[in-house]
Design an enzyme around this catalytic site. Structure first.
Site, PDB file in Angstrom:
ATOM      1  N   LYS A 162     -11.694  -4.682  18.308  1.00 28.80           N
ATOM      2  CA  LYS A 162     -10.323  -5.089  18.616  1.00 28.80           C
ATOM      3  C   LYS A 162      -9.943  -4.863  20.085  1.00 28.80           C
ATOM      4  O   LYS A 162      -8.796  -5.060  20.467  1.00 28.80           O
ATOM      5  CB  LYS A 162      -9.343  -4.341  17.704  1.00 28.80           C
ATOM      6  CG  LYS A 162      -9.521  -4.658  16.226  1.00 28.80           C
ATOM      7  CD  LYS A 162      -8.511  -3.907  15.375  1.00 28.80           C
ATOM      8  CE  LYS A 162      -8.804  -4.072  13.892  1.00 28.80           C
ATOM      9  NZ  LYS A 162      -8.533  -5.450  13.431  1.00 28.80           N
ATOM     10  N   ASN A 176       0.841  -1.189   0.000  1.00 23.20           N
ATOM     11  CA  ASN A 176       0.000   0.000   0.000  1.00 23.20           C
ATOM     12  C   ASN A 176       0.878   1.241   0.000  1.00 23.20           C
ATOM     13  O   ASN A 176       2.108   1.137  -0.068  1.00 23.20           O
ATOM     14  CB  ASN A 176      -0.955  -0.010   1.200  1.00 23.20           C
ATOM     15  CG  ASN A 176      -0.215  -0.111   2.516  1.00 23.20           C
ATOM     16  OD1 ASN A 176       0.548   0.783   2.895  1.00 23.20           O
ATOM     17  ND2 ASN A 176      -0.409  -1.221   3.228  1.00 23.20           N
ATOM     18  N   ASP A 189      -4.367  -6.672   4.872  1.00 30.49           N
ATOM     19  CA  ASP A 189      -5.375  -7.559   5.457  1.00 30.49           C
ATOM     20  C   ASP A 189      -5.304  -8.957   4.863  1.00 30.49           C
ATOM     21  O   ASP A 189      -5.656  -9.943   5.527  1.00 30.49           O
ATOM     22  CB  ASP A 189      -6.777  -6.991   5.226  1.00 30.49           C
ATOM     23  CG  ASP A 189      -7.010  -5.708   6.010  1.00 30.49           C
ATOM     24  OD1 ASP A 189      -6.495  -5.609   7.149  1.00 30.49           O
ATOM     25  OD2 ASP A 189      -7.693  -4.804   5.491  1.00 30.49           O
ATOM     26  N   LYS A 201     -14.014  -0.410  14.825  1.00 25.63           N
ATOM     27  CA  LYS A 201     -12.710  -1.071  14.976  1.00 25.63           C
ATOM     28  C   LYS A 201     -12.234  -1.009  16.427  1.00 25.63           C
ATOM     29  O   LYS A 201     -11.663  -1.969  16.942  1.00 25.63           O
ATOM     30  CB  LYS A 201     -11.699  -0.379  14.048  1.00 25.63           C
ATOM     31  CG  LYS A 201     -10.326  -1.018  14.007  1.00 25.63           C
ATOM     32  CD  LYS A 201      -9.451  -0.322  12.958  1.00 25.63           C
ATOM     33  CE  LYS A 201      -8.075  -0.951  12.887  1.00 25.63           C
ATOM     34  NZ  LYS A 201      -7.215  -0.284  11.859  1.00 25.63           N
ATOM     35  N   PRO A 238      -3.026 -12.492   9.812  1.00 30.26           N
ATOM     36  CA  PRO A 238      -3.347 -12.354  11.234  1.00 30.26           C
ATOM     37  C   PRO A 238      -3.582 -10.890  11.580  1.00 30.26           C
ATOM     38  O   PRO A 238      -2.994  -9.988  10.984  1.00 30.26           O
ATOM     39  CB  PRO A 238      -2.090 -12.903  11.928  1.00 30.26           C
ATOM     40  CG  PRO A 238      -0.991 -12.759  10.923  1.00 30.26           C
ATOM     41  CD  PRO A 238      -1.652 -12.989   9.593  1.00 30.26           C
ATOM     42  N   ASP A 239      -4.461 -10.652  12.537  1.00 33.04           N
ATOM     43  CA  ASP A 239      -4.772  -9.302  12.980  1.00 33.04           C
ATOM     44  C   ASP A 239      -3.811  -8.940  14.113  1.00 33.04           C
ATOM     45  O   ASP A 239      -3.975  -9.370  15.257  1.00 33.04           O
ATOM     46  CB  ASP A 239      -6.219  -9.227  13.468  1.00 33.04           C
ATOM     47  CG  ASP A 239      -6.678  -7.792  13.714  1.00 33.04           C
ATOM     48  OD1 ASP A 239      -5.881  -6.998  14.250  1.00 33.04           O
ATOM     49  OD2 ASP A 239      -7.831  -7.474  13.365  1.00 33.04           O
ATOM     50  N   ILE A 240      -2.793  -8.157  13.785  1.00 37.18           N
ATOM     51  CA  ILE A 240      -1.736  -7.844  14.754  1.00 37.18           C
ATOM     52  C   ILE A 240      -2.302  -7.079  15.946  1.00 37.18           C
ATOM     53  O   ILE A 240      -2.045  -7.415  17.111  1.00 37.18           O
ATOM     54  CB  ILE A 240      -0.623  -7.020  14.082  1.00 37.18           C
ATOM     55  CG1 ILE A 240       0.046  -7.842  12.975  1.00 37.18           C
ATOM     56  CG2 ILE A 240       0.418  -6.567  15.122  1.00 37.18           C
ATOM     57  CD1 ILE A 240       1.025  -7.050  12.136  1.00 37.18           C
ATOM     58  N   LEU A 241      -3.086  -6.059  15.677  1.00 38.13           N
ATOM     59  CA  LEU A 241      -3.592  -5.202  16.736  1.00 38.13           C
ATOM     60  C   LEU A 241      -4.509  -5.976  17.689  1.00 38.13           C
ATOM     61  O   LEU A 241      -4.372  -5.891  18.915  1.00 38.13           O
ATOM     62  CB  LEU A 241      -4.335  -4.010  16.124  1.00 38.13           C
ATOM     63  CG  LEU A 241      -4.874  -2.947  17.064  1.00 38.13           C
ATOM     64  CD1 LEU A 241      -3.821  -2.462  18.036  1.00 38.13           C
ATOM     65  CD2 LEU A 241      -5.441  -1.785  16.250  1.00 38.13           C
ATOM     66  N   PHE A 244      -4.897   2.631  14.694  1.00 39.85           N
ATOM     67  CA  PHE A 244      -5.104   3.663  13.680  1.00 39.85           C
ATOM     68  C   PHE A 244      -6.127   3.145  12.673  1.00 39.85           C
ATOM     69  O   PHE A 244      -6.087   1.968  12.299  1.00 39.85           O
ATOM     70  CB  PHE A 244      -3.799   3.991  12.955  1.00 39.85           C
ATOM     71  CG  PHE A 244      -2.989   5.066  13.617  1.00 39.85           C
ATOM     72  CD1 PHE A 244      -2.787   6.290  12.993  1.00 39.85           C
ATOM     73  CD2 PHE A 244      -2.434   4.865  14.871  1.00 39.85           C
ATOM     74  CE1 PHE A 244      -2.036   7.288  13.614  1.00 39.85           C
ATOM     75  CE2 PHE A 244      -1.688   5.844  15.493  1.00 39.85           C
ATOM     76  CZ  PHE A 244      -1.485   7.067  14.860  1.00 39.85           C
TER      77      PHE A 244
END
Length: 402
Positions: free
Chosen positions: A343, A210, A278, A339, A307-310, A325
């Site tokens: 999370k 990105n 993502d 979000k 994987p969702d790090i946050l 963020f």
């Protein structure tokens, strides 16, 4: 005394009998978390050996202005830039006179002229020398230029006289050094920050990524250091210099970044400013993919979720204060609030990346911060450095309330 944590202090040692106290002063400064480098005058080395101060500080002692090895890299300038505080203890009458005249005839006086750091002196001399009008004139002149003066104390002196002129004790000087610094909101805290994009390989040549530049995350790392924190910065592929006093870990993919974040635990504050992919290709081709005439004009890539790090870090049993963020192009606050809840975050910073003046790769930013009570605080558009300082201050205040 935590104000000295990770502060860089140059201890200048002048040629007086009080130099023996400098050894204890090094120990006291180190005990409070400071980094210490020692610069001695030739007179100072007659009263206490450089080897003693080297052993205590853990670093070579600097003495010679014209040291060929050091000066090849402009050693005195590097030292001047390195310091947060230059503390001269003992400061003799001669050394005070030379500082007042702006002389640069040895390494220590040259360093004082070259530094932008705070300079402080701890006078040490015979009571008659201290009372002499010349010394008092030099004292007033140095104070008028912004130098800080610690002491002297009154009492018996090495010559047998009694009066003002004794150098303060090491413990007192360490306290005085701490007072040179404001109380920093994140002193003693470990802050882990992610920054930049991630890259997900398609084949050995191509990847998915990105537009994130990493500038906001790097600005946050600088601001956290300024606030007294120990900072670990985990960043994807970016072309930015590492901020001073920041531990940097470079990664490529989202899975790499998660592994580095987990290895960096525990921390007190986790700020996830990275733009993490993502999805990633389910299969990474071993060789460069070629055009397939049988597939027409298209190429089909099957993607799988990263994987969702946050969420992973925020869901740990030892979870840190977690800040996310949300970079959105529409329905900014609604998506950010969702979000935050999904999370399990403490705060989320919402960015409108559809606005080119504050989007990816820009030098400025504007954002809104949403907390667990869904209260929103807006930060007006300004440089990313200023936004980062505002955000770190905001985070520190909320951290104190936890």
């Amino acid at each position: 005394m935590q104000r000295l944590y990770r502060k860089r202090i140059i201890l200048g040692v002048g040629g007086g009998i009080a130099a023996y106290k400098s050894a204890e002063l090094v120990r006291r400064l180190l005990e409070q978390g400071a980094e210490v480098r020692v610069v001695m005058t030739k007179g100072g080395s007659e009263f206490i050996t450089p080897l003693t101060l080297q052993a205590l500080s853990g670093h070579p002692v600097h003495m010679d202005l014209l040291d060929p090895a050091a000066e090849a890299a402009m050693g005195h300038i590097d030292l001047a830039k390195w310091a947060d505080l230059v503390l001269i203890a003992p400061a003799t009458a001669d050394l005070m006179a030379r500082l007042a005249q702006g002389l640069a005839n040895d390494l220590l006086t040259t360093l004082v002229l070259a530094t932008d750091a705070t300079v402080a002196i701890a006078p040490a001399m015979n009571q008659a020398m201290w009372r002499d009008p010349a010394t008092q004139d030099n004292l007033h002149l140095l104070r008028s230029r912004g130098l800080k003066v610690f002491g002297p104390a009154a009492g018996s002196q090495a010559c047998g006289d009694i009066g003002l002129g004794r150098m303060l004790e090491a413990t007192e000087l360490a306290l005085c050094a701490a007072e040179c610094f404001e109380h920093l909101a994140l002193t003693g805290k470990h802050v882990l920050i992610t920054a930049g994009p991630t890259q997900e390989n398609i084949d050995p040549v191509r990847y998915i990524t990105n537009h994130s530049s990493g500038k906001m995350g790097f600005a946050l790392a600088e601001a956290a250091v300024e606030a007294g924190a120990r900072v670990t910065l985990i960043c994807g592929p970016v072309h930015l210099p590492t901020p001073d006093r920041v531990t940097r870990i470079d990664v490529v993919s989202a899975r790499d970044m998660l592994a580095a974040c987990e290895a960096g635990m525990p921390c007190d504050v986790f700020i996830a400013s990275a733009a993490v992919a993502d999805y990633r290709p389910e299969v990474v081709a071993a060789q460069k993919l070629k055009k397939d005439p049988s597939s027409g004009d298209g190429l089909l890539l099957r993607m799988v979720r990263n994987p969702d790090i946050l969420a992973t870090i925020a869901g740990r049993a030892d979870r840190p204060f977690s800040v996310g963020f949300a970079a959105e192009t529409e329905h900014l606050l609604d998506y950010a609030a969702r979000k935050l809840k999904d999370k399990n975050l403490d705060l989320i910073v919402a960015n409108d990346v559809a606005n080119p003046s504050i989007g990816f790769n820009s030098e400025e930013n504007a954002c809104s911060v949403i907390d667990r009570q869904l209260q929103t605080t807006a930060f007006a558009q300004t440089s990313k450095g200023k936004i980062a300082r505002q955000l770190v201050s905001f985070i520190a205040k909320r951290l104190d309330q936890v």
